[in-house]
Motif scaffolding. Structure first.
Motif, short mmCIF file in Angstrom:
data_model
loop_
_atom_site.label_atom_id
_atom_site.label_comp_id
_atom_site.label_asym_id
_atom_site.label_seq_id
_atom_site.Cartn_x
_atom_site.Cartn_y
_atom_site.Cartn_z
N ALA A 148 -2.72 -4.47 -6.32
CA ALA A 148 -1.76 -5.21 -5.50
C ALA A 148 -2.46 -6.25 -4.64
CB ALA A 148 -0.97 -4.23 -4.62
N ILE A 149 -3.62 -5.90 -4.11
CA ILE A 149 -4.40 -6.84 -3.30
C ILE A 149 -4.80 -8.05 -4.13
CG2 ILE A 149 -6.65 -7.12 -2.16
CD1 ILE A 149 -6.24 -4.20 -1.14
N ALA A 150 -5.28 -7.79 -5.35
CA ALA A 150 -5.65 -8.90 -6.24
C ALA A 150 -4.45 -9.77 -6.57
CB ALA A 150 -6.27 -8.35 -7.52
N ALA A 151 -3.31 -9.14 -6.84
CA ALA A 151 -2.11 -9.90 -7.19
C ALA A 151 -1.65 -10.78 -6.05
CB ALA A 151 -0.99 -8.93 -7.60
N LYS A 152 -1.69 -10.24 -4.83
CA LYS A 152 -1.25 -11.03 -3.68
C LYS A 152 -2.24 -12.14 -3.37
CE LYS A 152 2.04 -11.57 -0.61
NZ LYS A 152 3.43 -11.86 -1.00
N ARG A 153 -3.52 -11.89 -3.60
CA ARG A 153 -4.52 -12.94 -3.40
C ARG A 153 -4.31 -14.08 -4.38
NH1 ARG A 153 -7.34 -14.25 1.09
NH2 ARG A 153 -9.39 -15.13 0.63
N ARG A 154 -3.88 -13.74 -5.60
CA ARG A 154 -3.66 -14.77 -6.63
C ARG A 154 -2.31 -15.45 -6.46
NH1 ARG A 154 -2.79 -18.38 -9.18
NH2 ARG A 154 -3.24 -18.90 -11.36
N PHE A 155 -1.28 -14.70 -6.10
CA PHE A 155 0.07 -15.25 -6.00
C PHE A 155 0.65 -14.92 -4.62
CE2 PHE A 155 -0.37 -14.37 -10.61
CZ PHE A 155 -0.23 -15.68 -11.09
N SER A 156 0.31 -15.73 -3.65
CA SER A 156 0.72 -15.44 -2.27
C SER A 156 2.23 -15.57 -2.08
CB SER A 156 0.01 -16.39 -1.30
OG SER A 156 0.33 -17.75 -1.60
N ASP A 157 2.91 -16.29 -2.97
CA ASP A 157 4.35 -16.52 -2.82
C ASP A 157 5.20 -15.47 -3.52
OD1 ASP A 157 3.41 -17.39 -5.28
OD2 ASP A 157 4.97 -18.93 -5.49
N ARG A 158 4.58 -14.48 -4.17
CA ARG A 158 5.34 -13.46 -4.89
C ARG A 158 5.25 -12.12 -4.16
NH1 ARG A 158 3.38 -14.27 -11.10
NH2 ARG A 158 4.77 -12.48 -11.43
N GLU A 159 6.33 -11.37 -4.21
CA GLU A 159 6.32 -10.04 -3.60
C GLU A 159 5.49 -9.10 -4.47
OE1 GLU A 159 9.75 -8.37 -1.58
OE2 GLU A 159 10.94 -10.08 -2.27
N VAL A 160 4.74 -8.24 -3.81
CA VAL A 160 3.86 -7.31 -4.52
C VAL A 160 4.05 -5.91 -3.94
CG1 VAL A 160 1.50 -6.73 -5.17
CG2 VAL A 160 2.17 -9.14 -4.94
N VAL A 161 4.33 -4.96 -4.83
CA VAL A 161 4.56 -3.58 -4.42
C VAL A 161 3.64 -2.67 -5.23
CG1 VAL A 161 6.24 -1.71 -4.23
CG2 VAL A 161 6.97 -4.07 -3.86
N ALA A 162 2.90 -1.82 -4.55
CA ALA A 162 2.03 -0.84 -5.21
C ALA A 162 2.68 0.53 -5.16
CB ALA A 162 0.67 -0.80 -4.52
N LEU A 163 2.63 1.24 -6.27
CA LEU A 163 3.14 2.60 -6.35
C LEU A 163 1.96 3.55 -6.48
CD1 LEU A 163 5.90 1.95 -9.07
CD2 LEU A 163 6.09 1.65 -6.59
N ALA A 164 1.99 4.65 -5.73
CA ALA A 164 0.89 5.60 -5.78
C ALA A 164 1.38 6.99 -5.44
CB ALA A 164 -0.23 5.19 -4.82
N GLY A 165 0.77 7.98 -6.05
CA GLY A 165 0.97 9.35 -5.61
C GLY A 165 0.06 9.64 -4.43
N ASP A 166 0.23 10.82 -3.86
CA ASP A 166 -0.61 11.16 -2.71
C ASP A 166 -2.08 11.28 -3.11
OD1 ASP A 166 0.21 13.32 -4.23
OD2 ASP A 166 0.61 14.65 -2.55
#
Length: 559
Positions: A420-438
């Protein structure tokens, strides 16, 4: 005559020449000269908190751009930490280059401080491992590394950088930018494919692998439209074919639609484009015979070594997915499409399978979460790591756009947040959501500090059922009623987020997720939503109690 530059300067210039201007890493004294060269050239170096997270972020960047994702790590501990991300890139067919600062050339083979044999460590994971001894050879070897990482079946390359080599100067010109070669199908291949399609009565297409582009996916969609051909995607490759397309039949992941498996089993022609049909999409190599598939198989792959590696196809086409998709424009459908009704049925089967999220034990329902994700803009990017929580999204989430999904085919935990960090760094104008278990989140949860440091407003959804759920599920099947080593005592993940300077939200009741998600989207900062799930809610269709009961019954019957 080229001006004299240090090895570090030559290296950074070689990357910039190829349009590679972002890298992820953890700094180390072995490559301080590279950091200085980056600073002087305004290079985008994203400082991460652990090399595994940095390498996973680089993998995600490579998936999104089609160019090698870049990761920098120091020798020894840094290299071994980064190995987890290199393994992801290897199994996921992602172009990636890991640069590892090395001991001085004169110190090698003495077990110097943090010295490590990179070829021995990465030889089974990387496509190529090389150590650069001469700064004058940096343009040559970096160009080759980019080509190796991108061509054929994409994958990781590891480059060792001796500390003293980086400080040494050389007079050498930059190499020309690399344009990876596309392998095009021959005219005879396309003609034979058309004959096979015309002779088929129950064809199906399976799509996966790397070397795709948005244009290629759109060409594939047009081909499927013209042929009314049912298309399924392989494990975690949903972004290759829109779930809204009338020909989309679902995905071959973990616990897929039984009707999709039946359809593929009944097919008389299977067109496999880009993928390898590994263990998960092949359903533990049971969907097709090995080495004889049991039906006509057309396998299209960018790497000749993958053609016939497991399954012997009726037609092997050595071509990259992008080149093959372009060639499909010339393939003509038969005058009468005898399978069109079957395609409509396949579509209806998918919609029925993925339409309503069933209720499960506990107050918080995953149906609320799926509904919120499906309401995001079509270009929103959703990432995930590994765990049973992901089964809800692979089944019920509608992935509709190329470049909107990032998930490890390798099944590596901890992937979601760095991706998600990489995606937001590449596309600052797009919403980014990360899914994770505990368990998944805490593999790389420290990278939340990276998101805060670089003001990257990603949202992490942490699904907390107090256990390593996937392992507990398998444990109950093998040893029903005897859980051991799979329970987790977790922190307050919302408070954890606030400690980093991010926003934190807690969801423990029915109906609470939607307002928490809306607040996270509106806050403009990195955010974590701690979603508490009942530990019995292990998959969309089963509970721990049901798995245990079935396993116990099976044991009694067998005895």
């Amino acid at each position: 005559m080229a001006a004299s530059r240090s090895g570090a300067e030559i290296l950074v210039d070689a990357l910039v020449t190829n349009g590679l201007t972002t890298a992820f890493g953890v700094p180390g004294e072995s490559y301080l000269a590279v950091l200085e060269a980056m600073r002087a050239r305004a290079f985008d170096f994203v400082v991460c908190r652990q090399e595994g997270g940095a390498a996973m972020a680089a993998d995600a960047f490579g998936k999104l751009t089609g160019k090698p994702g870049l990761c920098f790590a120091t020798r020894g501990p840094g290299a071994t930490n980064a190995a987890s991300g290199v393994h992801v890139a290897s199994q996921d067919s992602t172009p990636l280059i890991l640069f590892v600062g090395q001991v001085e050339r004169g110190f090698r083979h003495r077990e110097a401080f943090q010295e490590i044999d990179l070829a021995a460590l990465f030889g089974a994971m990387a496509k190529w491992v090389v150590e650069i001894d001469d700064p004058a050879r940096i343009p040559e070897l970096v160009a080759r590394a980019i080509r190796v990482a991108c061509q054929g079946r994409p994958g990781p390359v590891v480059i060792g950088l001796p500390e003293d080599m980086l400080a040494e100067s050389a007079d050498v010109a930059d190499a020309a930018p690399v344009t990876p070669a596309e392998t095009w199908p021959g005219l005879a291949d396309i003609a034979q494919l058309q004959k096979l399609l015309w002779a088929a009565e129950r064809p199906v297409a399976l799509v996966g692998g790397g070397r795709w582009s948005e244009a290629a996916t759109l060409r594939l969609a047009r081909f499927a439209e013209r042929f009314a051909l049912p298309v399924a995607v392989t494990f975690r490759r949903q972004m290759l074919f829109s779930a809204d397309h009338r020909c989309y039949a679902g995905d071959l992941g973990i616990a897929p639609n039984p009707k999709l498996l039946e359809r593929i089993g009944d097919a008389d022609l299977v067109l496999l484009i880009g993928g390898r049909l590994g263990e998960i999409p092949s359903q533990s190599y049971g969907l097709f015979g090995v080495p004889t598939p049991g039906r006509r198989l057309v396998h299209v792959h960018a790497d000749a070594e993958e053609l016939g590696r497991v399954y012997q196809p009726a037609l092997a086409i050595h071509a990259s997915p992008a080149a093959f998709a372009a060639a499909l424009e010339a393939v003509q459908p038969p005058q009468t499409l005898t399978w069109e009704a079957g395609t409509a049925t396949a579509r209806a089967d998918y919609l029925s399978w993925s339409g309503v999220v069933p209720a499960h034990p506990g107050a918080v329902q995953m149906g609320e979460v799926v509904a919120a994700l499906n309401a995001l803009p079509v270009d929103a990017i959703v990432t995930n790591g590994a765990g049973n929580y992901s089964s809800w999204f692979h089944r019920f989430q509608r992935v509709r756009t190329y470049g909107s999904q990032l998930a490890p085919i390798s099944g590596s935990m901890g992937y979601g947040l760095p991706a998600a960090i990489a995606a937001k760094r590449r596309f600052s104008d797009r919403e980014v959501v990360a899914l994770a278990g505990d368990g998944c989140f805490l593999m790389t949860g420290q990278e939340l500090a990276t998101a805060v440091q670089y003001d990257l407003p990603v949202i992490a959804l942490v699904f907390d059922n107090g256990q390593y759920g996937t392992i507990r599920m398998h444990q109950e099947r093998a040893f029903p009623g005897l859980p051991f080593g799979t329970a987790l005592r977790n922190p307050d993940f919302a408070a954890y987020a606030r400690a980093f300077g991010a926003e934190g939200f807690s969801v423990t009741e029915r109906g609470a997720f939607a307002p928490a998600f809306a607040a996270a989207r509106a806050c403009g900062r990195p955010a974590v939503i701690h979603v508490t799930l009942d530990p019995e809610a292990i998959t969309p269709t089963t509970t721990i109690a049901q798995i245990r009961a079935a396993a116990s019954k099976s044991r009694v019957s067998s005895s």
